[in-house]
Scaffold this active site. Structure first.
Site, PDB file in Angstrom:
ATOM      1  N   ASP A 223     -70.396  18.409 -26.590  1.00  0.00           N
ATOM      2  CA  ASP A 223     -69.268  17.513 -26.842  1.00  0.00           C
ATOM      3  C   ASP A 223     -68.227  17.686 -25.741  1.00  0.00           C
ATOM      4  O   ASP A 223     -67.922  18.818 -25.329  1.00  0.00           O
ATOM      5  CB  ASP A 223     -68.648  17.821 -28.201  1.00  0.00           C
ATOM      6  N   ASN A 231     -58.949   9.701 -22.622  1.00  0.00           N
ATOM      7  CA  ASN A 231     -58.837   8.247 -22.657  1.00  0.00           C
ATOM      8  C   ASN A 231     -57.385   7.790 -22.740  1.00  0.00           C
ATOM      9  O   ASN A 231     -56.987   6.811 -22.101  1.00  0.00           O
ATOM     10  CB  ASN A 231     -59.615   7.689 -23.847  1.00  0.00           C
ATOM     11  N   HIS A 236     -59.637   3.799 -20.776  1.00  0.00           N
ATOM     12  CA  HIS A 236     -61.026   3.779 -21.226  1.00  0.00           C
ATOM     13  C   HIS A 236     -62.017   3.553 -20.090  1.00  0.00           C
ATOM     14  O   HIS A 236     -63.162   4.025 -20.163  1.00  0.00           O
ATOM     15  CB  HIS A 236     -61.211   2.710 -22.305  1.00  0.00           C
ATOM     16  N   ASP A 240     -65.203   5.893 -19.434  1.00  0.00           N
ATOM     17  CA  ASP A 240     -66.595   5.494 -19.225  1.00  0.00           C
ATOM     18  C   ASP A 240     -67.168   6.152 -17.971  1.00  0.00           C
ATOM     19  O   ASP A 240     -68.316   6.633 -17.972  1.00  0.00           O
ATOM     20  CB  ASP A 240     -66.699   3.974 -19.102  1.00  0.00           C
ATOM     21  N   GLU A 267     -68.660  10.689 -27.309  1.00  0.00           N
ATOM     22  CA  GLU A 267     -68.627  11.619 -26.176  1.00  0.00           C
ATOM     23  C   GLU A 267     -69.557  12.813 -26.402  1.00  0.00           C
ATOM     24  O   GLU A 267     -69.400  13.860 -25.792  1.00  0.00           O
ATOM     25  CB  GLU A 267     -67.188  12.116 -25.935  1.00  0.00           C
TER      26      GLU A 267
END
Length: 366
Positions: A223, A231, A236, A240, A267
């Site tokens: 994780d 973010n 965002h 990505d 994630e």
């Protein structure tokens, strides 16, 4: 971590391959190669048919050695050519080492070509292998029957080399395109690694294999630390890009074809490591944690470091177990939770053995 079998192969030379399989067939050993080279899923279509790449594999099935030799001479320059002189040998070969295409005679003693084709199409592992009938009997009724069984083409004997090469290339192109489309169903669109659906499917397969062979099986759950804060701070789009870079980093850490990394959700990533003992899996997980740090992806709002870090949970099946694959995933998830509770940016692991769980020391990535 043991080597994956497909990394060791001596079957790259087409002429040597033909002689090896011919010798095995004639001596009755049926010791067909179990470690044929694999073609990468992300290879461009034109490269798939390029002889400088891993050559496509053709299986020629005919009870007459002279016919097999003719086919070998036609295809040896651009393909790996294997042979079988009976329907039973052909089925055994296709199930254990699926070729890319089968050139199949119709009239053979015992099991004829029609029965071989029907059995190939009935078996999930071989149903998508294209079958081309090569026969001297070319009446419309036989051709219709063969196509109704799932064959893709009929070629008349004696073969015209140029025609048979062109048809094989056409059907291989269609086959590779179909394979790639099927694989896209299992790919994560953002990161380019496998998705949760494929992870779940392969986990069931590898669990069954480990249980049957009494070999270890390791699972990694990973994780990204404080990803919501990332973010919020960078946007965002940057998030990505961060996930893509982490996916590439994790993928580069895996060296064996059987190992896989998948995006598990959001994630979170997961890895399946067949035939991998706990100590070897811990080395790999520790390397993943370190390699992600070394990417130096800025994360000013992280509570761990000024760069992006990951927390990792590891679980290894060792020996017989009373549970199932979900128990192994659950243990890896618990270890991931422990890594987060211990300060994040580290690896925690445990061994699942019988009805007991053995926790192992925490590796701190700092």
């Amino acid at each position: 971590m043991t080597d994956h079998p497909s990394e060791k192969t001596g079957w790259g030379n087409p002429l040597l391959t033909w002689h090896k399989v011919w010798f095995n067939t004639q001596s009755g050993t049926n010791s067909l190669p179990s470690n044929l080279p694999m073609i990468a899923l992300d290879t461009p279509m034109d490269a798939l048919l390029d002889s400088t790449h891993g050559k496509p594999r053709l299986l020629v099935v005919d009870d007459q050695p002279i016919n097999i030799q003719v086919m070998h001479q036609v295809f040896a320059g651009d393909y790996q050519v294997f042979m079988a002189t009976s329907g039973a040998q052909a089925l055994s070969f296709c199930i254990n080492n699926p070729p890319d295409l089968v050139l199949l005679d119709v009239v053979m003693p015992g099991m004829d070509g029609f029965e071989v084709c029907a059995q190939l199409k009935a078996h999930e592992a071989t149903a998508n292998i294209p079958v081309i009938f090569v026969t001297a009997h070319t009446d419309a009724a036989q051709e219709t029957h063969g196509l109704s069984l799932g064959a893709v083409d009929f070629i008349a004997k004696p073969v015209n080399p140029a025609v048979v090469r062109a048809r094989v290339k056409t059907h291989l192109t269609l086959k590779f395109q179909s394979d790639l489309l099927r694989k896209l169903v299992f790919m994560d669109g953002l990161t380019g690694v496998y998705n949760r659906r494929y992870f779940d499917q392969q986990l069931s397969v590898e669990w069954a294999r480990a249980a049957r062979s009494k070999l270890p099986l390791s699972i990694i759950m990973l994780d990204v630390d404080f990803f919501k804060r990332f973010n919020d701070r960078y946007g965002h789009q940057a998030g990505d890009d961060c996930l893509r870079q982490i996916a590439l980093t994790l993928k580069s850490c895996l060296k064996r074809p059987a190992d896989l990394v998948a995006r598990y959700g959001g994630e979170e990533f997961a890895c399946i490591l067949p035939d991998t003992r706990f100590d070897d899996a811990m080395v790999l997980a520790t390397n993943m944690e370190r390699r992600v740090r070394e990417q130096e992806i800025a994360h000013e709002n992280s509570g761990v470091a000024p760069v992006v870090t990951v927390s990792i949970g590891l679980a290894t099946l060792a020996g017989d177990c009373d549970g199932d694959a979900l128990a192994l995933v659950g243990l890896a998830d618990t270890q991931l939770y422990n890594a987060k509770q211990s300060g994040r940016g580290r690896v925690c692991g445990a061994i699942l053995q019988g009805s007991a769980t053995r926790k192992m020391p925490v590796h701190d990535g700092e």
